[in-house]
Write a protein that holds these residues in place. Structure first.
Motif, PDB file in Angstrom:
ATOM      1  N   SER A   1      -2.438  -0.342   5.109  1.00 40.88           N
ATOM      2  CA  SER A   1      -1.554  -1.356   4.542  1.00 40.88           C
ATOM      3  C   SER A   1      -1.530  -1.188   3.030  1.00 40.88           C
ATOM      4  CB  SER A   1      -2.026  -2.765   4.916  1.00 40.88           C
ATOM      5  OG  SER A   1      -3.329  -2.997   4.419  1.00 40.88           O
ATOM      6  N   GLY A   2      -0.552  -1.844   2.404  1.00 43.20           N
ATOM      7  CA  GLY A   2      -0.505  -1.863   0.948  1.00 43.20           C
ATOM      8  C   GLY A   2       0.579  -1.028   0.326  1.00 43.20           C
ATOM      9  N   GLY A   3       1.322  -0.276   1.129  1.00 43.05           N
ATOM     10  CA  GLY A   3       2.404   0.510   0.555  1.00 43.05           C
ATOM     11  C   GLY A   3       3.558  -0.366   0.106  1.00 43.05           C
ATOM     12  N   GLY A   4       4.495   0.253  -0.594  1.00 41.57           N
ATOM     13  CA  GLY A   4       5.655  -0.487  -1.055  1.00 41.57           C
ATOM     14  C   GLY A   4       6.397   0.248  -2.131  1.00 41.57           C
ATOM     15  N   LEU A   5       7.291  -0.463  -2.788  1.00 38.84           N
ATOM     16  CA  LEU A   5       8.115   0.088  -3.861  1.00 38.84           C
ATOM     17  C   LEU A   5       7.556  -0.367  -5.199  1.00 38.84           C
ATOM     18  CD1 LEU A   5      10.710   1.480  -4.924  1.00 38.84           C
ATOM     19  CD2 LEU A   5      11.880  -0.715  -4.578  1.00 38.84           C
ATOM     20  N   VAL A   6       7.381   0.577  -6.104  1.00 40.74           N
ATOM     21  CA  VAL A   6       6.837   0.244  -7.419  1.00 40.74           C
ATOM     22  C   VAL A   6       7.525   1.131  -8.454  1.00 40.74           C
ATOM     23  CG1 VAL A   6       4.933   1.894  -7.208  1.00 40.74           C
ATOM     24  CG2 VAL A   6       4.682  -0.104  -8.704  1.00 40.74           C
ATOM     25  N   GLN A   7       7.631   0.632  -9.665  1.00 40.12           N
ATOM     26  CA  GLN A   7       8.216   1.426 -10.736  1.00 40.12           C
ATOM     27  C   GLN A   7       7.185   2.416 -11.272  1.00 40.12           C
ATOM     28  OE1 GLN A   7       9.755  -1.376 -13.633  1.00 40.12           O
ATOM     29  NE2 GLN A   7      11.809  -1.212 -12.743  1.00 40.12           N
ATOM     30  N   ALA A   8       7.683   3.489 -11.832  1.00 37.79           N
ATOM     31  CA  ALA A   8       6.798   4.470 -12.462  1.00 37.79           C
ATOM     32  C   ALA A   8       5.917   3.777 -13.498  1.00 37.79           C
ATOM     33  CB  ALA A   8       7.617   5.580 -13.106  1.00 37.79           C
ATOM     34  N   GLY A   9       4.641   4.156 -13.487  1.00 34.11           N
ATOM     35  CA  GLY A   9       3.672   3.531 -14.376  1.00 34.11           C
ATOM     36  C   GLY A   9       2.943   2.361 -13.758  1.00 34.11           C
ATOM     37  N   GLY A  10       3.422   1.913 -12.615  1.00 32.42           N
ATOM     38  CA  GLY A  10       2.814   0.777 -11.940  1.00 32.42           C
ATOM     39  C   GLY A  10       1.622   1.170 -11.081  1.00 32.42           C
ATOM     40  N   SER A  11       1.114   0.183 -10.345  1.00 33.26           N
ATOM     41  CA  SER A  11      -0.080   0.371  -9.525  1.00 33.26           C
ATOM     42  C   SER A  11       0.121  -0.193  -8.126  1.00 33.26           C
ATOM     43  CB  SER A  11      -1.280  -0.345 -10.169  1.00 33.26           C
ATOM     44  OG  SER A  11      -1.583   0.186 -11.436  1.00 33.26           O
ATOM     45  N   LEU A  12      -0.597   0.390  -7.189  1.00 33.65           N
ATOM     46  CA  LEU A  12      -0.671  -0.118  -5.819  1.00 33.65           C
ATOM     47  C   LEU A  12      -2.084   0.126  -5.311  1.00 33.65           C
ATOM     48  CD1 LEU A  12       2.590   1.168  -4.042  1.00 33.65           C
ATOM     49  CD2 LEU A  12       2.016  -1.218  -4.544  1.00 33.65           C
ATOM     50  N   ARG A  13      -2.502  -0.687  -4.369  1.00 35.43           N
ATOM     51  CA  ARG A  13      -3.773  -0.451  -3.702  1.00 35.43           C
ATOM     52  C   ARG A  13      -3.545  -0.381  -2.207  1.00 35.43           C
ATOM     53  NH1 ARG A  13      -9.665  -3.480  -3.326  1.00 35.43           N
ATOM     54  NH2 ARG A  13      -8.581  -4.882  -1.879  1.00 35.43           N
ATOM     55  N   LEU A  14      -3.906   0.747  -1.624  1.00 31.14           N
ATOM     56  CA  LEU A  14      -3.796   0.936  -0.184  1.00 31.14           C
ATOM     57  C   LEU A  14      -5.131   0.606   0.474  1.00 31.14           C
ATOM     58  CD1 LEU A  14      -1.910   4.367  -0.035  1.00 31.14           C
ATOM     59  CD2 LEU A  14      -0.964   2.061  -0.317  1.00 31.14           C
ATOM     60  N   SER A  15      -5.040   0.099   1.692  1.00 31.24           N
ATOM     61  CA  SER A  15      -6.233  -0.198   2.486  1.00 31.24           C
ATOM     62  C   SER A  15      -6.136   0.514   3.821  1.00 31.24           C
ATOM     63  CB  SER A  15      -6.366  -1.702   2.733  1.00 31.24           C
ATOM     64  OG  SER A  15      -6.475  -2.414   1.534  1.00 31.24           O
ATOM     65  N   CYS A  16      -7.283   0.877   4.363  1.00 33.55           N
ATOM     66  CA  CYS A  16      -7.344   1.491   5.690  1.00 33.55           C
ATOM     67  C   CYS A  16      -8.552   0.898   6.399  1.00 33.55           C
ATOM     68  CB  CYS A  16      -7.464   2.995   5.578  1.00 33.55           C
ATOM     69  SG  CYS A  16      -7.758   3.821   7.162  1.00 33.55           S
ATOM     70  N   ALA A  17      -8.279   0.116   7.439  1.00 35.74           N
ATOM     71  CA  ALA A  17      -9.348  -0.537   8.185  1.00 35.74           C
ATOM     72  C   ALA A  17      -9.555   0.163   9.514  1.00 35.74           C
ATOM     73  CB  ALA A  17      -9.002  -2.004   8.411  1.00 35.74           C
ATOM     74  N   ALA A  18     -10.792   0.504   9.799  1.00 35.61           N
ATOM     75  CA  ALA A  18     -11.145   1.166  11.053  1.00 35.61           C
ATOM     76  C   ALA A  18     -11.762   0.153  12.009  1.00 35.61           C
ATOM     77  CB  ALA A  18     -12.133   2.298  10.791  1.00 35.61           C
ATOM     78  N   SER A  19     -11.316   0.221  13.252  1.00 38.46           N
ATOM     79  CA  SER A  19     -11.894  -0.656  14.271  1.00 38.46           C
ATOM     80  C   SER A  19     -12.316   0.189  15.461  1.00 38.46           C
ATOM     81  CB  SER A  19     -10.875  -1.713  14.701  1.00 38.46           C
ATOM     82  OG  SER A  19      -9.737  -1.109  15.274  1.00 38.46           O
TER      83      SER A  19
END
Length: 119
Positions: free
Chosen positions: A7-25
């Motif tokens: 989760s955590g993807g999306g649209l962002v402008q250049a220079g911006g930030s995102l944080r992706l997560s990956c949960a294992a079950s």
């Protein structure tokens, strides 16, 4: 059976930030390493970052100094903090886990999360 959910993807402008997560079950006895890969349109899937069971991290040259991989052992979750994003970071990002589970060796993939960086 082990499942990974990103989760955590999306649209962002250049220079911006995102944080992706990956949960294992699932039942996981040990983790050798967990990786973030990405695949841009028309390109091969490439390894972006890795964190080993011992906590050692490695990064592709293209993201060094901008991306940080980390993990929450208690929750079998890894994160990818992406800063100073560039349009060339646009891709579907996948997490991968290799280790050992109830049925033997594990090689699990998530479904992917799309990151789009606009210029």
């Amino acid at each position: 059976q082990v499942q990974l959910v990103e989760s955590g993807g999306g649209l962002v402008q250049a220079g911006g930030s995102l944080r992706l997560s990956c949960a294992a079950s699932g039942i996981i006895f040990s983790i050798n390493f967990m990786d973030w890969y990405r695949q841009a349109p028309g390109k091969q899937r490439e390894l972006v970052a890795r964190i080993t069971g011992g906590g050692t991290t490695n990064y592709a040259d293209s993201v060094k100094g901008r991306f940080t991989i980390s993990r929450d052992n208690a929750n079998n979750t890894i994160y990818l903090q992406m800063n100073s994003l560039k349009p060339e970071d646009t891709a579907v990002y996948y997490c991968n886990m290799r280790g050992w589970g109830r049925l033997g060796a594990l090689d699990a993939w998530g479904q992917g999360t799309l990151v789009t960086v606009s210029s």
